[in-house]
Design a protein around this motif. Sequence first.
Motif, PDB file in Angstrom:
ATOM      1  N   LEU A   1      -1.884   5.233  -7.898  1.00 38.68           N
ATOM      2  CA  LEU A   1      -2.736   5.860  -6.888  1.00 38.68           C
ATOM      3  C   LEU A   1      -2.887   4.957  -5.667  1.00 38.68           C
ATOM      4  O   LEU A   1      -2.899   5.430  -4.525  1.00 38.68           O
ATOM      5  N   ALA A   2      -2.976   3.649  -5.914  1.00 38.39           N
ATOM      6  CA  ALA A   2      -3.066   2.703  -4.798  1.00 38.39           C
ATOM      7  C   ALA A   2      -1.790   2.726  -3.972  1.00 38.39           C
ATOM      8  O   ALA A   2      -1.832   2.738  -2.729  1.00 38.39           O
ATOM      9  N   PHE A   3      -0.650   2.782  -4.644  1.00 41.02           N
ATOM     10  CA  PHE A   3       0.637   2.837  -3.947  1.00 41.02           C
ATOM     11  C   PHE A   3       0.760   4.129  -3.145  1.00 41.02           C
ATOM     12  O   PHE A   3       1.216   4.121  -1.995  1.00 41.02           O
ATOM     13  N   ILE A   4       0.333   5.249  -3.746  1.00 47.03           N
ATOM     14  CA  ILE A   4       0.368   6.541  -3.052  1.00 47.03           C
ATOM     15  C   ILE A   4      -0.491   6.484  -1.793  1.00 47.03           C
ATOM     16  O   ILE A   4      -0.149   7.078  -0.758  1.00 47.03           O
ATOM     17  N   ALA A   5      -1.603   5.745  -1.857  1.00 46.58           N
ATOM     18  CA  ALA A   5      -2.521   5.685  -0.723  1.00 46.58           C
ATOM     19  C   ALA A   5      -1.983   4.833   0.423  1.00 46.58           C
ATOM     20  O   ALA A   5      -2.158   5.174   1.597  1.00 46.58           O
ATOM     21  N   ILE A   6      -1.308   3.728   0.106  1.00 44.93           N
ATOM     22  CA  ILE A   6      -0.935   2.793   1.174  1.00 44.93           C
ATOM     23  C   ILE A   6       0.446   3.050   1.772  1.00 44.93           C
ATOM     24  O   ILE A   6       0.677   2.737   2.943  1.00 44.93           O
ATOM     25  N   MET A   7       1.357   3.641   0.989  1.00 40.41           N
ATOM     26  CA  MET A   7       2.719   3.813   1.505  1.00 40.41           C
ATOM     27  C   MET A   7       2.796   4.776   2.698  1.00 40.41           C
ATOM     28  O   MET A   7       3.436   4.456   3.711  1.00 40.41           O
ATOM     29  N   PRO A   8       2.170   5.952   2.647  1.00 37.60           N
ATOM     30  CA  PRO A   8       2.253   6.853   3.811  1.00 37.60           C
ATOM     31  C   PRO A   8       1.681   6.232   5.083  1.00 37.60           C
ATOM     32  O   PRO A   8       2.254   6.412   6.169  1.00 37.60           O
ATOM     33  N   PHE A   9       0.552   5.521   4.971  1.00 40.02           N
ATOM     34  CA  PHE A   9      -0.020   4.871   6.149  1.00 40.02           C
ATOM     35  C   PHE A   9       0.966   3.858   6.730  1.00 40.02           C
ATOM     36  O   PHE A   9       1.175   3.800   7.949  1.00 40.02           O
ATOM     37  N   THR A  10       1.551   3.059   5.855  1.00 39.43           N
ATOM     38  CA  THR A  10       2.511   2.045   6.307  1.00 39.43           C
ATOM     39  C   THR A  10       3.687   2.694   7.019  1.00 39.43           C
ATOM     40  O   THR A  10       4.129   2.217   8.071  1.00 39.43           O
ATOM     41  N   TYR A  11       4.186   3.783   6.459  1.00 38.56           N
ATOM     42  CA  TYR A  11       5.333   4.481   7.055  1.00 38.56           C
ATOM     43  C   TYR A  11       4.970   5.052   8.427  1.00 38.56           C
ATOM     44  O   TYR A  11       5.717   4.883   9.398  1.00 38.56           O
ATOM     45  N   ILE A  12       3.828   5.714   8.520  1.00 35.51           N
ATOM     46  CA  ILE A  12       3.411   6.332   9.791  1.00 35.51           C
ATOM     47  C   ILE A  12       3.194   5.267  10.858  1.00 35.51           C
ATOM     48  O   ILE A  12       3.615   5.429  12.014  1.00 35.51           O
ATOM     49  N   TRP A  13       2.539   4.171  10.489  1.00 29.91           N
ATOM     50  CA  TRP A  13       2.332   3.078  11.450  1.00 29.91           C
ATOM     51  C   TRP A  13       3.666   2.510  11.923  1.00 29.91           C
ATOM     52  O   TRP A  13       3.833   2.203  13.103  1.00 29.91           O
ATOM     53  N   MET A  14       4.605   2.372  11.005  1.00 28.55           N
ATOM     54  CA  MET A  14       5.925   1.843  11.348  1.00 28.55           C
ATOM     55  C   MET A  14       6.625   2.741  12.375  1.00 28.55           C
ATOM     56  O   MET A  14       7.163   2.257  13.378  1.00 28.55           O
ATOM     57  N   ILE A  15       6.600   4.053  12.145  1.00 24.05           N
ATOM     58  CA  ILE A  15       7.239   4.988  13.071  1.00 24.05           C
ATOM     59  C   ILE A  15       6.532   4.980  14.426  1.00 24.05           C
ATOM     60  O   ILE A  15       7.182   5.029  15.487  1.00 24.05           O
ATOM     61  N   ARG A  16       5.219   4.894  14.429  1.00 25.49           N
ATOM     62  CA  ARG A  16       4.470   4.847  15.692  1.00 25.49           C
ATOM     63  C   ARG A  16       4.875   3.635  16.523  1.00 25.49           C
ATOM     64  O   ARG A  16       5.043   3.737  17.751  1.00 25.49           O
TER      65      ARG A  16
END
Length: 384
Positions: free
Chosen positions: A279-294
């Motif tokens: 659940l922790a991994f599910i929570a942090i991976m999308p944020f990391t990906y979106i920030w990276m693309i931004r």
Amino acid sequence: MKLAILTIRGKPVNPGISALVFLLFSLVVGVIPFAYHDTAAANFPDEDTLLSFFGEDACQLTSTTVEERNSYACSAFLLESAGLSAETAPLAGAILSVALTMIPLFQFRRVSLGVFLVSVGWGFIRAIFLSVLSKDMLSATVVLICVMAARSSYFGWIWLATATLYGWMVRKYWLLVSAVWVGLWMVRKRLTVFRLVMLILLIYIAMALVFQVALGVSLDFARAQVNENREIGAEGSRTIIEAVIASENPIAQALNALITYFRLAFPLELLRFGSVGQLAFIAIMPFTYIWMIRVIVKGVKSKDPKMIQAGKIALAPLSFLIIEGIFEPDFGSFARHFAMVSPLVFSAMALVQQAERAQNRRLLRARMQAQALATTPTPTPEGA
């Protein structure tokens, strides 16, 4: 350099309290390798495998054949040369985990609570896998060198050299990571979010054709081979990545790789397991990906050197993620490997913040000068 300050909803936390929070979480991340070493040694076979190569001369660095450049043999050679052993591994893991978690945060001037929690979340994952002697200590060292060079104009050369060397000696797919990074950097001025997705698909199509023509295998042959030989109950067996589109057609294989790429970026399918770690991994991976693309998009749109540099840094973990869409056998292995490169995302974000603060200061200065000119009385001509 001033210490970073934690912010909550844009409001800065007291510098002393911020320092205590950073120190507390540094200690927690640093303790994990010592506390988890025995459990990790029982669950992850890397340490025993590497130790079996200690004292042997089985790594032929100049050989062009993969067999003679055995990844475990070369990893053992490097780790043993650095003086590491099963006894000293937890200390090395603790140092690497804390450094990769905190140094990118200290590159910020102000760290939002969300960014802090995501970075620390990656730190926890990283510390678990760095609890034992492993290849990941070498990839973590590569990334640490690049994090420390994030503001250097030589970052691109440093990343390319260290990633390529690591790929040559240890994980061969890092050579593809280096090649993809070069390609993305060459066309970065034309990138938009849509064009990026299309470019990734084209990369997968090109690789699928090369794999099929030159090697006679499908694009995901490595993943399929690992999962075929995996024992039920082994590490990652519950979270294996199975093909959504199984086909001999290169286009279909490329589409499947693109789907896997997004499955890795947004691992929502792990919700069915419901464990705290997943659940922790599910929570942090999308944020990391979106920030990276931004960051990448901001770097494309800006002419500011620091913003462009941030985009160059963010392309490194993106290139890694693209290649992981081909080779990663399960979500556990992906979390393990991406945890090592994720600090580059935060270094890139810190550089964006620095560039935006400088831009805001220039705009404020220009506005104040304009106001000063507007309020200055116009001198009356003599004799009027």
